[in-house]
Design an enzyme around this catalytic site. Structure first.
Site, PDB file in Angstrom:
ATOM      1  N   CYS A   1       0.832  -1.211   0.000  1.00 56.61           N
ATOM      2  CA  CYS A   1       0.000   0.000   0.000  1.00 56.61           C
ATOM      3  C   CYS A   1       0.863   1.255   0.000  1.00 56.61           C
ATOM      4  CB  CYS A   1      -0.929   0.000   1.213  1.00 56.61           C
ATOM      5  SG  CYS A   1      -1.969   1.465   1.317  1.00 56.61           S
TER       6      CYS A   1
ATOM      7  N   CYS B   1      -0.410   4.136   2.157  1.00 56.63           N
ATOM      8  CA  CYS B   1      -0.150   3.942   3.593  1.00 56.63           C
ATOM      9  C   CYS B   1       1.315   4.205   3.929  1.00 56.63           C
ATOM     10  CB  CYS B   1      -0.466   2.509   4.027  1.00 56.63           C
ATOM     11  SG  CYS B   1      -1.954   1.811   3.344  1.00 56.63           S
ATOM     12  N   ASP B   2       2.218   3.683   3.115  1.00 57.88           N
ATOM     13  CA  ASP B   2       3.625   3.621   3.519  1.00 57.88           C
ATOM     14  C   ASP B   2       4.588   4.469   2.689  1.00 57.88           C
ATOM     15  OD1 ASP B   2       2.893   1.803   5.488  1.00 57.88           O
ATOM     16  OD2 ASP B   2       3.093   0.086   4.153  1.00 57.88           O
TER      17      ASP B   2
END
Ligand code: NDP
Length: 331
Positions: free
Chosen positions: A156, A159-160
């Site tokens: 992701c 997300c990261d």
């Protein structure tokens, strides 16, 4: 004593197991324990629906496999994914959600109350069901990929990606998700390699154009990932090109974007899904093709797939369930 199982005239009846036993009666059953399931539980519990929630194969959902979450509103300092899911769970339980271990192994949605079998042995009869079983990111299946999950390997970018600000990263995959991830990362990172096993992208033409027009994305066609290397964190990736030569690229983040599998198999005999298995919901709602069965989170969302959007759709599902039960004099 309730017995159910083979319903000759119903679609997919061949998939149903015959289960006997005393059925437990539940007003609102929630299946799944990610942000969608727990948010549905918080709203359903506060609406006095006495929800029962089964956690499923991965209690807490996909977020329990990530480390720091920085994009969920309300956590200004960020939060560890597993901790956040513990917080969700506590909040759901505070209002009386009955959270249980267990995996739903078969369902019969032919009539209400809906029959749901847990762990092949326990039968629940539910007046409303909220499906929040999520999706599972596909990985390449390399040993080194497993080793670096959470320390350089991610599924992701939203997300990261931020953790790799100004660094070089790679995205594997050639579909819309991979292109979106690469474009997102191109705004944060110095250089983004796209590792594509074929000599073309599967993504939509518009998405391809955006990728080709982004100077810091380099598409490596005909390349297959052999190994991710590093000591404690990812430091590089070894690729094999179409001539059989091994090539090393120095990177600190490796993003896998080769698709997701929605966890919808058990519902397919009854619930309409698209060709990839995502549950179809009526736009602007969480309603499925079966009145009284609602779906939220990643099992019905292949576009956004964020904790916050999953939580939002969980809220919608609980409100839809509450209205459905009220309309039927069951709330
Ligand atoms: P897709 O299945 O469309 O693409 C997967 C990609 O990963 C393909 O390029 C495939 O390669 C590659 N791949 C699969 N397995 C491997 C492997 N083992 N090694 C290397 N590469 C591999 O998945 P997406 O998640 O991209 O998209 C799913 C659906 O969601 C699509 O319908 C897409 O259009 C849609 N979507 C739409 C978005 C939007 O509209 N904004 C955003 C994201 C997704 P190959 O081509 O060789 O099979």
């Amino acid at each position: 004593m309730i017995t159910f199982g083979k319903l000759e005239s119903q679609p997919g009846s061949e998939k149903k197991s015959v289960v006997s036993g005393e059925a437990e009666k539940v007003k609102c059953l929630i299946i799944g324990s990610g942000p969608a399931g727990y948010t549905a539980a918080i709203y359903a519990a506060r609406a006095n629906l006495s929800p029962v929630l089964y956690e499923g194969i991965q209690p807490g959902g996909q977020l329990t496999t990530t480390t720091e979450v920085e994009n969920f509103p309300g956590y200004p300092e960020g939060v560890q994914g597993p901790q956040m899911m513990e917080d969700f769970k506590k909040q759901a339980m505070r209002f009386g959600t009955d959270v249980r271990f267990g995996i739903v192994t078969s369902v019969d949605f032919s009539q209400r109350p809906f029959k749901v079998v847990v762990d092949d042995e326990k039968t629940i009869e539910a007046q409303a069901v909220i499906i929040a079983t999520g999706a599972t990111a596909k990985y390449l299946g390399l040993e080194s990929e497993e080793k670096f999950k959470g320390s350089g390997v991610s599924a992701c970018a939203t997300c990261d990606g931020f953790f790799y600000k100004g660094q070089d990263v790679a995205v594997v995959g050639g579909g819309d998700t991979a292109c979106e991830e690469a474009l997102y990362l191109s705004g944060i990172c110095r250089k983004v390699y796209m590792i594509v096993r074929k000599d073309y992208l599967r993504a939509s033409k518009a998405m391809q154009q955006r990728v080709f027009n982004t100077p810091n994305i380099e598409v490596l066609f005909g390349h297959v990932t052999k190994e991710i290397v590093g000591s404690n964190v990812v430091e590089g990736v070894i690729l094999e090109n179409s001539k059989g030569e091994l090539v090393r690229k120095d990177i600190s983040g490796f993003f896998v974007a080769i698709g997701h599998t929605p966890n919808s198999d058990v519902f397919k005999p009854w619930i309409e899904t698209d060709e990839q298995g995502y549950i179809k919901t009526i736009p602007g709602s969480s309603r499925t093709n079966i009145p009284g069965v609602f779906a939220c989170g990643d099992v019905q969302d292949k576009i956004y797939r964020q904790a916050i959007t999953a939580a939002g759709s969980g809220c919608m599902a609980a409100i839809d369930a509450e209205r459905f039960l009220s309309e039927h004099g069951l709330a």
